[in-house]
Design a protein around this motif. Structure first.
Motif, PDB file in Angstrom:
ATOM      1  N   GLN A   1      -3.951   7.763   2.979  1.00 15.79           N
ATOM      2  CA  GLN A   1      -3.015   6.657   2.755  1.00 15.79           C
ATOM      3  C   GLN A   1      -2.720   5.913   4.052  1.00 15.79           C
ATOM      4  O   GLN A   1      -2.558   4.695   4.044  1.00 15.79           O
TER       5      GLN A   1
ATOM      6  N   ALA B   1      -5.477   3.556   4.328  1.00 21.26           N
ATOM      7  CA  ALA B   1      -5.367   2.489   3.325  1.00 21.26           C
ATOM      8  C   ALA B   1      -4.330   1.452   3.762  1.00 21.26           C
ATOM      9  O   ALA B   1      -4.531   0.240   3.596  1.00 21.26           O
ATOM     10  N   ILE B   2      -3.238   1.910   4.330  1.00 18.81           N
ATOM     11  CA  ILE B   2      -2.205   0.991   4.826  1.00 18.81           C
ATOM     12  C   ILE B   2      -2.761   0.148   5.964  1.00 18.81           C
ATOM     13  O   ILE B   2      -2.568  -1.074   5.997  1.00 18.81           O
TER      14      ILE B   2
ATOM     15  N   GLY C   1      -4.988  -2.486   4.563  1.00 11.56           N
ATOM     16  CA  GLY C   1      -4.203  -3.549   3.940  1.00 11.56           C
ATOM     17  C   GLY C   1      -3.597  -4.493   4.965  1.00 11.56           C
ATOM     18  O   GLY C   1      -3.606  -5.713   4.778  1.00 11.56           O
TER      19      GLY C   1
ATOM     20  N   LYS D   1       0.831  -1.218   0.000  1.00  9.77           N
ATOM     21  CA  LYS D   1       0.000   0.000   0.000  1.00  9.77           C
ATOM     22  C   LYS D   1       0.864   1.267   0.000  1.00  9.77           C
ATOM     23  O   LYS D   1       0.413   2.340   0.338  1.00  9.77           O
TER      24      LYS D   1
END
Length: 133
Positions: free
Chosen positions: A51, A54-55, A58, A21
């Motif tokens: 982000q 998003a990480i 993930g 990611k």
């Protein structure tokens, strides 16, 4: 005493998911000798709140495939510093500004770095200022 292999394996899986990611400056520290509550701190950063989240998504998705769920999650709504506590491994995903400000690597600089086996990927390298200490 050093981190158990199972904790290192989880840290590597989480680091790989973070790298996928586009996490930056992914570092794992063996805190087992200094902290009774965990074996490994995994630290990663990103340039935006979106982000960071998003990480985190993930990492959670990847570890869920191994039937691992965090026992505690903090900071998700702000997206500046998200902590995922998997008991033996604690994952910190920080906005790059917060990472510089709080400098967890400097706080835990006496702890050995765990080889995450991410290869030559730039995200797997410690921040430049961590070496200057």
């Amino acid at each position: 005493m050093t981190a158990i292999e199972a904790s290192i394996t989880i840290a590597r899986a989480a680091a790989k998911a973070a790298a996928d990611k586009l996490a930056q400056d992914i570092v794992a520290l063996d805190v087992s000798e200094r902290l009774a509550l965990a074996d490994v701190f995994l630290i990663a950063s990103a340039p935006s709140e979106r982000q960071v989240n998003a990480i985190v998504d993930g990492i959670e998705e990847e570890l869920a495939k191994q039937d691992l769920r965090p026992v505690r999650r903090e900071g998700r709504s702000g997206g500046r510093w998200v902590l995922l506590d998997y008991a033996d491994i604690v994952i910190h995903v920080q906005h790059e500004e917060d990472r510089v400000f709080y400098a967890l690597e400097r706080l835990w600089k006496d702890c050995p770095v765990v080889d995450l086996q991410l290869g030559d990927d730039a995200s797997a390298k410690a921040p430049a200022d961590a070496d200057s200490e």
